[in-house]
Design an enzyme around this catalytic site. Structure first.
Site, mmCIF file in Angstrom:
data_model
loop_
_atom_site.group_PDB
_atom_site.id
_atom_site.type_symbol
_atom_site.label_atom_id
_atom_site.label_comp_id
_atom_site.label_asym_id
_atom_site.label_seq_id
_atom_site.Cartn_x
_atom_site.Cartn_y
_atom_site.Cartn_z
ATOM 1 N N ASP A 13 114.185 62.572 -92.599
ATOM 2 C CA ASP A 13 114.386 61.186 -93.027
ATOM 3 C C ASP A 13 115.007 60.433 -91.867
ATOM 4 O OD1 ASP A 13 117.175 62.442 -93.555
ATOM 5 O OD2 ASP A 13 117.525 60.287 -93.710
ATOM 6 N N CYS A 27 95.236 51.169 -86.015
ATOM 7 C CA CYS A 27 96.113 51.319 -87.188
ATOM 8 C C CYS A 27 95.508 50.568 -88.379
ATOM 9 C CB CYS A 27 97.508 50.783 -86.875
ATOM 10 S SG CYS A 27 98.647 50.906 -88.272
ATOM 11 N N CYS A 48 98.487 45.362 -88.918
ATOM 12 C CA CYS A 48 97.455 45.497 -87.882
ATOM 13 C C CYS A 48 96.091 45.000 -88.349
ATOM 14 C CB CYS A 48 97.378 46.947 -87.413
ATOM 15 S SG CYS A 48 98.850 47.434 -86.473
ATOM 16 N N ASP A 90 120.824 61.935 -100.960
ATOM 17 C CA ASP A 90 121.858 62.664 -100.226
ATOM 18 C C ASP A 90 123.087 62.792 -101.128
ATOM 19 O OD1 ASP A 90 122.868 60.140 -100.281
ATOM 20 O OD2 ASP A 90 122.863 59.831 -98.127
ATOM 21 N N CYS A 135 97.246 49.604 -91.129
ATOM 22 C CA CYS A 135 98.280 48.971 -91.965
ATOM 23 C C CYS A 135 97.993 47.468 -92.118
ATOM 24 C CB CYS A 135 99.668 49.198 -91.354
ATOM 25 S SG CYS A 135 100.113 48.010 -90.081
ATOM 26 N N HIS A 187 104.324 48.551 -90.877
ATOM 27 C CA HIS A 187 103.613 49.181 -89.761
ATOM 28 C C HIS A 187 104.351 50.426 -89.273
ATOM 29 C CE1 HIS A 187 101.554 49.996 -86.035
ATOM 30 N NE2 HIS A 187 102.765 50.096 -85.503
#
Lengths: 400, 400
Positions: A295, A333, A338, A122, A335, A364
């Site tokens: 974002d 999930c 998980c 930014d 990840c 996650h």
């Protein structure tokens, strides 16, 4: 360069060379930016591919926030495995500490972040207006005292570009004025005026081919100001456009309205980026209006506070109810949280104030966002965005 | 069971099945413990392989400390990649929070830690004597107030075994009395008396075939008491033995002397574990005396404080001198910190109070320890332990 290079067919995923025992050297290709639509339905939702010197991004895309050149608590390979394709870093924070010159001396932002994929920074303006003690806004720029040691500093369109040139992200933003909500019409008018003047000066100041410079459409909740800002920025011919000044307290309906006015005025062949938005209902509305990139700090900030995103809504992992729960956060999930840890274990980690709790739930949550965006993209590609989006929201907000 | 099973040739590395989308289920083999020497040189340094129901450990081995069922800030796969083969968890902390019953209901310690390799738990005694408000030590056990809510609790040899049975580690420890240093001879005598009484009761209380129970040799810096304690414990025929009551302030020379008295009295065919030791000179002295296993918080505690271990000594990463240093912590290290981040970046992460700093340096430090132990093991196997050990210490302490 700011106009998109048509026909660039590079499709590198940005995967880093795994050099053992040496620091990874960032790619130094000559800049080539493009956004190519795979499916674009007039003013509606789009699916595309953004190409940058550090690889491609499938849109609609979520951009995890790495404020101080690190997505809090997440190793770059874990971020990539969670499906992140691009990350954001904050110019204001990095310019103050360690300093843009230090980032450059350390090899630039890609090297510093250990992230060889696309990066966006930014302009620093948003933090100057929200974090710093504001001294004076003039046509020249913003005079402020920073929030760390209170030193007086000046941020101008030219210095914002120069700092971002030094940081070295793939996509950099023009300095803008982001009015709060609510706000008088006169203040929004002045914000738009300065944003337009500063965008033109940013364009003149920027001469780095490896970095795309995008401006930010402001205009509060005033339709004619949003329209004027968009039209005048488009006339300057940037390679992409952001919509700013939303998610500042105006609420979902205003956000939806503003994006609905603005997005169709932006060029169909350039990427559109909605800044600071991540609440699922806001994302769905904006993707529906043709926005490509978002974002948001929600996944990591909430993750650090034991709040896990799931397709069935958020789960507060500190709650007693999870104490002996052997189920993962989300059954389907993939990840690391998980795959390997139960809700009961995560609750224990937070209760014991162990770092692994924030780490796992942040990962996650990033994975939730990339899966959520993946579902939206697939729906666009399959021509069933409206139904899929409604289904996702019904389930997430418990109206299903 | 406590006697080693001879001839067990299982050589599984303990690698977990990578089940996607489901919680990993721990192995549930019938217990089989052995330690087989690869090279044993009388009373000198040894190299061997410890076999447990959750895989094997090459010795000499370093055991990272996961106090509250997590090695602070490190995902289990990162721990494995850093070369860890076995981890330790603290019974006292877990019994208080979340409670051994909760750990059991969540699937046991292997599931809770996401670690399918060997795990060792201490008895809880050390923390009762160091952290809790001590009320009374009797033949029955220790009455104390815990350090969290001050509740009065009783720890006995039987309850220490029962709690550890519930936690489910591969190796559990008998409750002992660990005298401070310095300490009167009378106090050390009483500590040894209780440690022996409690070891026998622990053995009687333990009847879980999947877990090895090891006692702890105490005796302060009194040679005859160390000898008596070792001889009497050996007569009880455990499958492994720990040496405790060192690294409590007595210093390197005393530690070396005490280990030198004790280790040779322990059975040549059983593993020897020196508790709480990790300072390189202490490790080298103890491996030289025939010790096989060590646990220590140094790599993770120092890592959280920006202090990185290298073969050339410790590096304090907060120092200004690292500000623009593009070199990794250690040129030939293959850890994620050294592969991807420079000293300058790590300094920035600590200065900015970012979690990734402690995470990366903790991982690096674990890797340093596993590499250091690997070098010692290779030296034993190659029959050149003394020269290699001296070279390592000269380099580490700057006498090279």
């Amino acid at each position: 360069m700011n106009a998109p290079a048509a026909g660039d067919s590079r499709g590198g995923s940005g995967d880093p060379p795994r050099t053992i025992g040496k620091l990874r050297v960032p790619m130094t290709t000559t800049g080539a930016f493009s956004w190519q639509s795979v499916v674009a339905a007039g003013a509606g939702p789009r699916a595309g591919v953004l190409t940058t010197p550090h690889g491609t991004v499938e849109t609609p895309a979520f951009i995890p926030v790495g404020t101080k050149a690190t997505v809090k608590g997440i190793l770059p390979e874990a971020l990539r495995e969670a499906g992140a394709q691009i990350v954001l870093a904050n110019t204001y924070h990095l310019a103050l500490r360690p300093g843009a010159d230090v980032i450059r001396q350390l090899g630039g932002l890609h090297t510093v972040m250990g992230w060889n994929g696309p990066i966006l920074t930014d302009s620093g303006g948003f933090q100057v207006f929200s974090l710093a003690a504001l001294r004076r806004v003039t046509d020249e720029g913003v005079l402020f005292r920073n929030h760390i040691d209170g030193a007086e500093m000046m941020l101008t369109p030219e210095s914002a570009v120069a700092v971002q040139n030094e940081l070295g992200a793939d996509i950099i933003m023009a300095l803008d004025v982001c009015p709060p909500y609510p706000c008088s019409r006169a203040e929004v008018e002045e914000a738009v005026r300065l944003t337009l003047v500063w965008a033109r000066r940013s364009l003149a100041a920027h001469n780095c081919e490896d970095q795309a410079l995008w401006p930010i459409v402001q205009g509060g909740v005033e339709r004619d100001l949003r329209e004027r800002c968009a039209v005048e920025l488009v006339a300057m011919n940037f390679s992409g456009y952001a919509i700013g000044g939303v998610s500042v307290g105006e609420g979902h309906e205003h956000l939806k309205t503003v994006v609905g006015w603005t997005a169709p005025l932006l060029p169909a062949d350039r990427p559109r980026y909605l800044m600071g938005v991540g609440e699922p209902r806001d994302v769905v509305a904006a993707v529906g209006a043709g926005v490509d990139m978002f974002d948001c700090v929600l996944p990591t900030r909430n993750g650090r506070n034991a709040c896990a995103f799931t397709f069935d809504g958020q789960v507060r992992l500190r709650n007693e109810v999870h104490k002996t729960d052997r189920r993962p956060i989300e059954e389907d999930c993939d990840c690391p949280a998980c795959r390997q840890f139960s809700r009961g274990v995560l609750r224990h980690l937070f209760a014991a104030d162990e770092m692994l709790g924030p780490i796992l739930v942040s990962i996650h949550n990033i994975r939730f966002f990339t899966r959520f965006f993946g579902r939206l993209r697939q729906a666009v590609l399959a021509g069933r965005f409206d139904a899929e989006a409604q289904g996702l929201l019904d389930r997430y907000y418990g109206n299903g």
